[in-house]
Design an enzyme around this catalytic site. Structure first.
Site, PDB file in Angstrom:
ATOM      1  CB  THR A   1      -2.640  13.443   4.894  1.00 26.87           C
ATOM      2  OG1 THR A   1      -2.861  12.233   4.018  1.00 26.87           O
ATOM      3  CG2 THR A   1      -1.038  13.327   5.080  1.00 26.87           C
TER       4      THR A   1
ATOM      5  CE  LYS B   1      -4.119   1.979   1.006  1.00 22.93           C
ATOM      6  NZ  LYS B   1      -3.817   2.561  -0.725  1.00 22.93           N
TER       7      LYS B   1
ATOM      8  N   GLY C   1      -3.217   8.179  -3.905  1.00 25.82           N
ATOM      9  CA  GLY C   1      -2.796   9.432  -4.337  1.00 25.82           C
ATOM     10  C   GLY C   1      -1.376   9.728  -3.771  1.00 25.82           C
ATOM     11  CG  ASP C   2       2.792  10.915  -2.966  1.00 21.58           C
ATOM     12  OD1 ASP C   2       2.819  11.070  -1.757  1.00 21.58           O
ATOM     13  OD2 ASP C   2       3.935  11.482  -3.854  1.00 21.58           O
TER      14      ASP C   2
ATOM     15  CG  ASN D   1      -4.710  16.222  -0.135  1.00 22.87           C
ATOM     16  OD1 ASN D   1      -4.158  15.360   0.809  1.00 22.87           O
ATOM     17  ND2 ASN D   1      -5.853  16.191  -0.159  1.00 22.87           N
TER      18      ASN D   1
ATOM     19  CD  GLN E   1       3.265   4.709   2.139  1.00 19.70           C
ATOM     20  OE1 GLN E   1       3.696   5.491   1.194  1.00 19.70           O
ATOM     21  NE2 GLN E   1       2.304   4.608   2.992  1.00 19.70           N
TER      22      GLN E   1
ATOM     23  CE  LYS F   1       4.570   7.593  -2.445  1.00 21.54           C
ATOM     24  NZ  LYS F   1       3.622   7.992  -1.471  1.00 21.54           N
TER      25      LYS F   1
ATOM     26  CE  LYS G   1       4.292   7.744   5.770  1.00 19.04           C
ATOM     27  NZ  LYS G   1       4.185   8.446   4.619  1.00 19.04           N
TER      28      LYS G   1
HETATM   29  P1  NDP Z   1      -0.065  17.841  -3.805  1.00 15.92           P
HETATM   30  O1  NDP Z   1       0.636  17.665  -5.219  1.00 15.92           O
HETATM   31  O2  NDP Z   1      -1.252  18.018  -3.430  1.00 15.92           O
HETATM   32  O3  NDP Z   1       0.849  19.193  -3.029  1.00 15.92           O
HETATM   33  C1  NDP Z   1       2.142  19.096  -3.050  1.00 15.92           C
HETATM   34  C2  NDP Z   1       2.560  20.671  -2.840  1.00 15.92           C
HETATM   35  O4  NDP Z   1       4.281  20.849  -2.590  1.00 15.92           O
HETATM   36  C3  NDP Z   1       2.275  21.780  -3.684  1.00 15.92           C
HETATM   37  O5  NDP Z   1       2.163  22.957  -3.248  1.00 15.92           O
HETATM   38  C4  NDP Z   1       3.556  21.727  -4.847  1.00 15.92           C
HETATM   39  O6  NDP Z   1       3.742  22.943  -5.487  1.00 15.92           O
HETATM   40  C5  NDP Z   1       4.553  21.661  -3.735  1.00 15.92           C
HETATM   41  N1  NDP Z   1       5.751  20.879  -4.039  1.00 15.92           N
HETATM   42  C6  NDP Z   1       5.783  19.886  -4.784  1.00 15.92           C
HETATM   43  N2  NDP Z   1       7.183  19.510  -5.250  1.00 15.92           N
HETATM   44  C7  NDP Z   1       8.048  20.502  -4.964  1.00 15.92           C
HETATM   45  C8  NDP Z   1       9.331  21.162  -4.996  1.00 15.92           C
HETATM   46  N3  NDP Z   1       9.940  19.972  -5.527  1.00 15.92           N
HETATM   47  N4  NDP Z   1       9.469  22.137  -4.456  1.00 15.92           N
HETATM   48  C9  NDP Z   1       8.709  22.974  -3.943  1.00 15.92           C
HETATM   49  N5  NDP Z   1       7.390  22.624  -3.749  1.00 15.92           N
HETATM   50  C10 NDP Z   1       7.009  21.436  -4.209  1.00 15.92           C
HETATM   51  O7  NDP Z   1       0.919  16.741  -2.829  1.00 15.92           O
HETATM   52  P2  NDP Z   1       0.463  16.360  -1.271  1.00 15.92           P
HETATM   53  O8  NDP Z   1      -0.220  17.380  -0.714  1.00 15.92           O
HETATM   54  O9  NDP Z   1      -0.682  14.931  -1.421  1.00 15.92           O
HETATM   55  O10 NDP Z   1       1.758  15.885  -0.652  1.00 15.92           O
HETATM   56  C11 NDP Z   1       2.559  16.596  -0.324  1.00 15.92           C
HETATM   57  C12 NDP Z   1       3.577  15.791   0.503  1.00 15.92           C
HETATM   58  O11 NDP Z   1       2.937  14.866   1.501  1.00 15.92           O
HETATM   59  C13 NDP Z   1       4.416  14.729  -0.133  1.00 15.92           C
HETATM   60  O12 NDP Z   1       5.747  14.580   0.211  1.00 15.92           O
HETATM   61  C14 NDP Z   1       3.639  13.454   0.099  1.00 15.92           C
HETATM   62  O13 NDP Z   1       4.495  12.394  -0.373  1.00 15.92           O
HETATM   63  C15 NDP Z   1       3.067  13.427   1.380  1.00 15.92           C
HETATM   64  N6  NDP Z   1       2.079  12.859   1.629  1.00 15.92           N
HETATM   65  C16 NDP Z   1       0.853  12.917   1.186  1.00 15.92           C
HETATM   66  C17 NDP Z   1      -0.283  12.130   1.548  1.00 15.92           C
HETATM   67  C18 NDP Z   1      -1.619  12.245   1.006  1.00 15.92           C
HETATM   68  O14 NDP Z   1      -2.532  11.806   1.275  1.00 15.92           O
HETATM   69  N7  NDP Z   1      -1.670  13.373  -0.046  1.00 15.92           N
HETATM   70  C19 NDP Z   1      -0.030  11.237   2.548  1.00 15.92           C
HETATM   71  C20 NDP Z   1       1.311  11.211   3.087  1.00 15.92           C
HETATM   72  C21 NDP Z   1       2.208  12.004   2.902  1.00 15.92           C
HETATM   73  P3  NDP Z   1       3.264  23.054  -6.908  1.00 15.92           P
HETATM   74  O15 NDP Z   1       1.628  22.928  -6.923  1.00 15.92           O
HETATM   75  O16 NDP Z   1       4.063  24.356  -7.302  1.00 15.92           O
HETATM   76  O17 NDP Z   1       3.893  21.773  -7.446  1.00 15.92           O
END
Ligand code: NDP
Length: 444
Positions: A209, A90, A165-166, A240, A111, A126, A114
């Site tokens: 999250t 997962k 998703g991610d 997200n 993961q 992943k 976690k």
């Molecule tokens: P989203 O794609 O919804 O949002 C990611 C955010 O981070 C955006 O604002 C994006 O900006 C920014 N971002 C992405 N890459 C970069 C980068 N290289 N430099 C600067 N800013 C960056 O992703 P999530 O919110 O889902 O995920 C965020 C983090 O949380 C990740 O590490 C993910 O693995 C982790 N996570 C997510 C979960 C989930 O349920 N969604 C669960 C557990 C962990 P921009 O829009 O400009 O790209």
């Protein structure tokens, strides 16, 4: 040489071109030292660490699709099935140009622990692709997702491997992938989580999250005699995790003053307007400059910089290695009390050490962002039952899971004489269950 050092040096040799995976492996194995040393002979004979750091299998595949100009594009798809000792693989699917095998391996490795920490029966995996959904039309995103799933569907299943998703993979992408899986495999099953509510999704998964991050942060504060009320919080990211972290922090009475994306960041001393942020990011899929344009109190800055703002609590919610040593120094100098990671590995090892050594309560992503995958597992349960629970039911289970995680990692750290080291506590608590299951299942 100790068993941990021996394995680490072999992992480094074998995976030299995968810095993120090495960083994750080093962080985990270093903190497992006391547990490993207490059982060194057994673990060494069973090659437990070697088996844990080598994925069960990994897939890398071509993803061809046609863009709106009739041009064929080719991306690379990945799925790493790391460890299924305690349940089906997962873990999410990341769609971002930076994606490569090393990044997917680091995420899959994290993961494992976690998922174990959630207390639910899910293994670690992943996947993703170097495809960038940004700037693509809905039709192009659909074409990519269908092509991606045409290959991925051979390796996944509701009892085998359940992606989610991610970064870059939200409800739209999951929908297209689910549709293609159903069409090719001819079965209607809970093969993906993060699904829409009309076709098997769980209420509260979208929020999980970010909300979970705040539930564990609140418990941390409570156990140190503090509350969230009136605290200033800085958040990075505007996706997200960041959006729902900001929403829950504000519901708890804190003030969130920053957010960021990959081009710039916002400082809003009046407090982030979450409804506006959602409109800009979830509906318009626009840049943060639009947020600033619509809100007088907001200042927009190019580049990175949220960690220089004075705060009580910092919540990195964007991506890996976004909180560096200088940021950690700035946070400490500004009197920050707690850092809890919403993103995966956003804080470098050096910055983490600095924060811990300077008395900042630090909970790593493995524990702090586990609410997302925990709620995904609750989605799997609902799919198996063919039932849908209410928002309140899911949210209260999530809350309980996050509180339990806090106490489990706190207890694990204390058990091995590392009180307050929640990073080690999370690794140890996550590892112990997986290790026991692996040993019980023999050499497989
Ligand atoms: P989203 O794609 O919804 O949002 C990611 C955010 O981070 C955006 O604002 C994006 O900006 C920014 N971002 C992405 N890459 C970069 C980068 N290289 N430099 C600067 N800013 C960056 O992703 P999530 O919110 O889902 O995920 C965020 C983090 O949380 C990740 O590490 C993910 O693995 C982790 N996570 C997510 C979960 C989930 O349920 N969604 C669960 C557990 C962990 P921009 O829009 O400009 O790209």
């Amino acid at each position: 040489m100790s068993y941990v050092d021996d394995v680490l040096s072999r992992v480094k040799e074998k995976n030299a071109s995968e810095p993120e995976f090495l960083q994750a492996a080093q962080e985990v194995l270093e903190s497992l030292r006391p547990v490993i040393e207490a059982n060194e002979e057994l673990y060494k004979r069973e090659a437990l660490l070697e088996r844990l750091t080598e994925p069960d299998r990994q897939f890398k595949f071509r993803v061809p699709w046609v863009d709106d100009n009739g041009q064929v594009q080719v991306n690379t798809g990945y799925r790493v099935q790391f460890n299924n000792a305690i349940g089906p693989y997962k873990g999410g699917l990341r769609l971002h140009p930076s994606v490569n095998l090393g990044i997917i391996k680091f995420l899959g490795f994290e993961q494992i622990f976690k998922n174990s920490l959630t207390g639910l029966p899910i293994g670690g995996g992943k996947g993703g692709s170097d495809f960038d959904p940004k700037g693509k039309s809905d039709r192009e995103v659909m074409a990519f997702c269908q092509s991606f799933m045409t290959e991925l569907c051979k390796y996944i299943g509701a009892d085998v491997d359940v992606p989610a998703g991610d970064i870059g993979t939200g409800a739209r992408e999951i929908g297209y992938m689910f549709g293609q899986y159903k069409k090719i495999r001819g079965t209607y099953e809970g093969v993906l989580t993060g699904k829409g509510l009309t076709y098997g999704g769980s209420l509260a998964r979208t929020e999980a999250t970010g909300y979970g991050l705040l539930y564990i942060t609140q418990e941390l504060m409570k156990c140190h005699g503090e509350s969230m009320e009136g605290k200033t919080v800085v958040i990075s990211g505007a996706g997200n995790v960041a959006i729902y972290a900001a929403q829950k922090a504000q519901q708890m009475g804190a003030k969130v003053v920053t957010c960021s994306d990959s081009t710039g960041w916002i400082y809003d001393p009046e407090g982030i307007d979450v409804a506006l942020l959602k409109e800009v990011k979830e509906v318009k899929r626009a840049r943060l400059t639009e947020y600033a344009a619509a809100r007088q109190s907001a200042q927009y800055h190019e580049g990175r910089g949220v960690w220089q703002i004075k705060c009580d609590i910092a919540l990195p919610c964007a991506t890996q290695n976004e909180l560096l040593i200088d940021d950690a120094k700035q946070l400490v100098a500004n009197g920050c009390k707690a850092v809890c990671e919403g993103a995966n590995m956003p804080t470098t090892i050096e910055a983490t050490r600095y924060l811990q050594e300077n008395g900042v309560w630090f909970i790593g992503g493995k524990a702090a962002n586990a609410g997302g995958v925990a709620t995904s597992a609750l989605e799997m349960t609902q799919n198996s039952e063919r039932l849908s629970w209410t928002f309140e039911e899911v949210d209260s289970k999530l809350q309980q899971i996050m509180v339990n995680i806090y106490h489990n990692i706190d207890d694990a750290a204390k058990k091995y004489g590392m009180e307050g080291d929640y990073v080690a506590g999370a690794n140890i608590a996550g590892f112990e269950k997986v290790a026991q299951a692996m040993l019980a299942q023999g050499v497989v």
